[in-house]
Design a protein around this motif. Sequence first.
Motif, PDB file in Angstrom:
ATOM      1  N   PHE A   3       0.859  -1.186   0.000  1.00  0.00           N
ATOM      2  CA  PHE A   3       0.000   0.000   0.000  1.00  0.00           C
ATOM      3  C   PHE A   3       0.895   1.236   0.000  1.00  0.00           C
ATOM      4  O   PHE A   3       1.635   1.466   0.946  1.00  0.00           O
ATOM      5  CB  PHE A   3      -0.918   0.010   1.223  1.00  0.00           C
ATOM      6  N   ASP A   4       0.816   2.004  -1.080  1.00  0.00           N
ATOM      7  CA  ASP A   4       1.632   3.205  -1.239  1.00  0.00           C
ATOM      8  C   ASP A   4       0.741   4.448  -1.243  1.00  0.00           C
ATOM      9  O   ASP A   4      -0.455   4.353  -1.513  1.00  0.00           O
ATOM     10  CB  ASP A   4       2.406   3.175  -2.558  1.00  0.00           C
ATOM     11  N   VAL A   5       1.349   5.570  -0.974  1.00  0.00           N
ATOM     12  CA  VAL A   5       0.673   6.866  -1.072  1.00  0.00           C
ATOM     13  C   VAL A   5       1.525   7.769  -1.958  1.00  0.00           C
ATOM     14  O   VAL A   5       2.743   7.820  -1.790  1.00  0.00           O
ATOM     15  CB  VAL A   5       0.483   7.519   0.318  1.00  0.00           C
ATOM     16  N   VAL A   6       0.856   8.440  -2.889  1.00  0.00           N
ATOM     17  CA  VAL A   6       1.514   9.510  -3.635  1.00  0.00           C
ATOM     18  C   VAL A   6       0.886  10.796  -3.116  1.00  0.00           C
ATOM     19  O   VAL A   6      -0.307  11.036  -3.287  1.00  0.00           O
ATOM     20  CB  VAL A   6       1.331   9.377  -5.159  1.00  0.00           C
ATOM     21  N   ALA A   7       1.693  11.575  -2.415  1.00  0.00           N
ATOM     22  CA  ALA A   7       1.237  12.828  -1.810  1.00  0.00           C
ATOM     23  C   ALA A   7       1.744  13.988  -2.655  1.00  0.00           C
ATOM     24  O   ALA A   7       2.952  14.097  -2.891  1.00  0.00           O
ATOM     25  CB  ALA A   7       1.749  12.940  -0.384  1.00  0.00           C
ATOM     26  N   ILE A   8       0.821  14.813  -3.097  1.00  0.00           N
ATOM     27  CA  ILE A   8       1.188  15.972  -3.905  1.00  0.00           C
ATOM     28  C   ILE A   8       0.844  17.220  -3.096  1.00  0.00           C
ATOM     29  O   ILE A   8      -0.325  17.503  -2.846  1.00  0.00           O
ATOM     30  CB  ILE A   8       0.461  15.972  -5.260  1.00  0.00           C
ATOM     31  N   ASP A   9       1.880  17.923  -2.674  1.00  0.00           N
ATOM     32  CA  ASP A   9       1.726  19.166  -1.910  1.00  0.00           C
ATOM     33  C   ASP A   9       2.212  20.302  -2.795  1.00  0.00           C
ATOM     34  O   ASP A   9       3.423  20.439  -3.012  1.00  0.00           O
ATOM     35  CB  ASP A   9       2.533  19.101  -0.606  1.00  0.00           C
ATOM     36  N   GLY A  10       1.252  21.064  -3.326  1.00  0.00           N
ATOM     37  CA  GLY A  10       1.619  22.110  -4.278  1.00  0.00           C
ATOM     38  C   GLY A  10       2.196  21.461  -5.515  1.00  0.00           C
ATOM     39  O   GLY A  10       1.538  20.676  -6.185  1.00  0.00           O
ATOM     40  N   GLN A  11       3.453  21.720  -5.801  1.00  0.00           N
ATOM     41  CA  GLN A  11       4.133  21.132  -6.958  1.00  0.00           C
ATOM     42  C   GLN A  11       5.043  19.958  -6.588  1.00  0.00           C
ATOM     43  O   GLN A  11       5.638  19.339  -7.458  1.00  0.00           O
ATOM     44  CB  GLN A  11       4.966  22.210  -7.670  1.00  0.00           C
ATOM     45  N   GLN A  12       5.149  19.672  -5.300  1.00  0.00           N
ATOM     46  CA  GLN A  12       6.053  18.619  -4.834  1.00  0.00           C
ATOM     47  C   GLN A  12       5.326  17.275  -4.770  1.00  0.00           C
ATOM     48  O   GLN A  12       4.269  17.152  -4.156  1.00  0.00           O
ATOM     49  CB  GLN A  12       6.608  18.952  -3.456  1.00  0.00           C
ATOM     50  N   ILE A  13       5.923  16.257  -5.391  1.00  0.00           N
ATOM     51  CA  ILE A  13       5.370  14.900  -5.362  1.00  0.00           C
ATOM     52  C   ILE A  13       6.247  14.047  -4.452  1.00  0.00           C
ATOM     53  O   ILE A  13       7.467  14.011  -4.603  1.00  0.00           O
ATOM     54  CB  ILE A  13       5.330  14.275  -6.769  1.00  0.00           C
ATOM     55  N   ARG A  14       5.587  13.372  -3.498  1.00  0.00           N
ATOM     56  CA  ARG A  14       6.294  12.427  -2.621  1.00  0.00           C
ATOM     57  C   ARG A  14       5.648  11.061  -2.776  1.00  0.00           C
ATOM     58  O   ARG A  14       4.435  10.926  -2.639  1.00  0.00           O
ATOM     59  CB  ARG A  14       6.180  12.848  -1.149  1.00  0.00           C
ATOM     60  N   TRP A  15       6.458  10.088  -3.072  1.00  0.00           N
ATOM     61  CA  TRP A  15       5.987   8.711  -3.191  1.00  0.00           C
ATOM     62  C   TRP A  15       6.390   7.975  -1.924  1.00  0.00           C
ATOM     63  O   TRP A  15       7.571   7.819  -1.638  1.00  0.00           O
ATOM     64  CB  TRP A  15       6.601   8.081  -4.418  1.00  0.00           C
ATOM     65  N   ILE A  16       5.413   7.540  -1.165  1.00  0.00           N
ATOM     66  CA  ILE A  16       5.667   6.841   0.087  1.00  0.00           C
ATOM     67  C   ILE A  16       5.364   5.362  -0.129  1.00  0.00           C
ATOM     68  O   ILE A  16       4.201   4.953  -0.175  1.00  0.00           O
ATOM     69  CB  ILE A  16       4.813   7.411   1.240  1.00  0.00           C
TER      70      ILE A  16
END
Length: 116
Positions: free
Chosen positions: A95-108
Motif C-alpha cells: 500500500f503506497d501513497v503519492v502525496a502531492i503538496d503544491g508542486q512537490q510529489i512524494r511517493w511513500i
Amino acid sequence: MNKRKTGSRYEDQAAAFLEKQGLLVIERNFRCKSGEIDLVARDGKYLVFVEVKYRSSGGNGYASAAVDWHKQKRISRAASFFLIRYGYREPPCRFDVVAIDGQQIRWIKNAFDYCE
C-alpha cells in the motif's frame, strides 16, 4: 475546477510519475461497495494499491496526513475485493501513497499495512 476534475488531474499526474519510476498502472479508480482505490499498479512482483492525495498548500496539513486509519481500512477492504474479483491468489501486495503538496510529489512506498 470541481473536486472530481481536480482529483482526476492529480491521479493522472501520479500515474505518470509512477510509470516513470518503472511501475505499470493496471487499473484506475477501482470502485466497490467497500471503497475506492485510486491506482493499482505492478512493481516487479508486487501488486501495489496507491492512494493519491493532493493539497494546494500546507494550510490544511500535508496531503499524506489525509490517509488516516479510517481511509487505510477502506482501501484495505477494497483491495481485498479487488484480489477476489480478479482471481489473485495471495500475491505480494503493498500500500503506497503519492502525496502531492503544491508542486512537490512524494511517493511513500509501504505507507501502511493491511488493516482489518
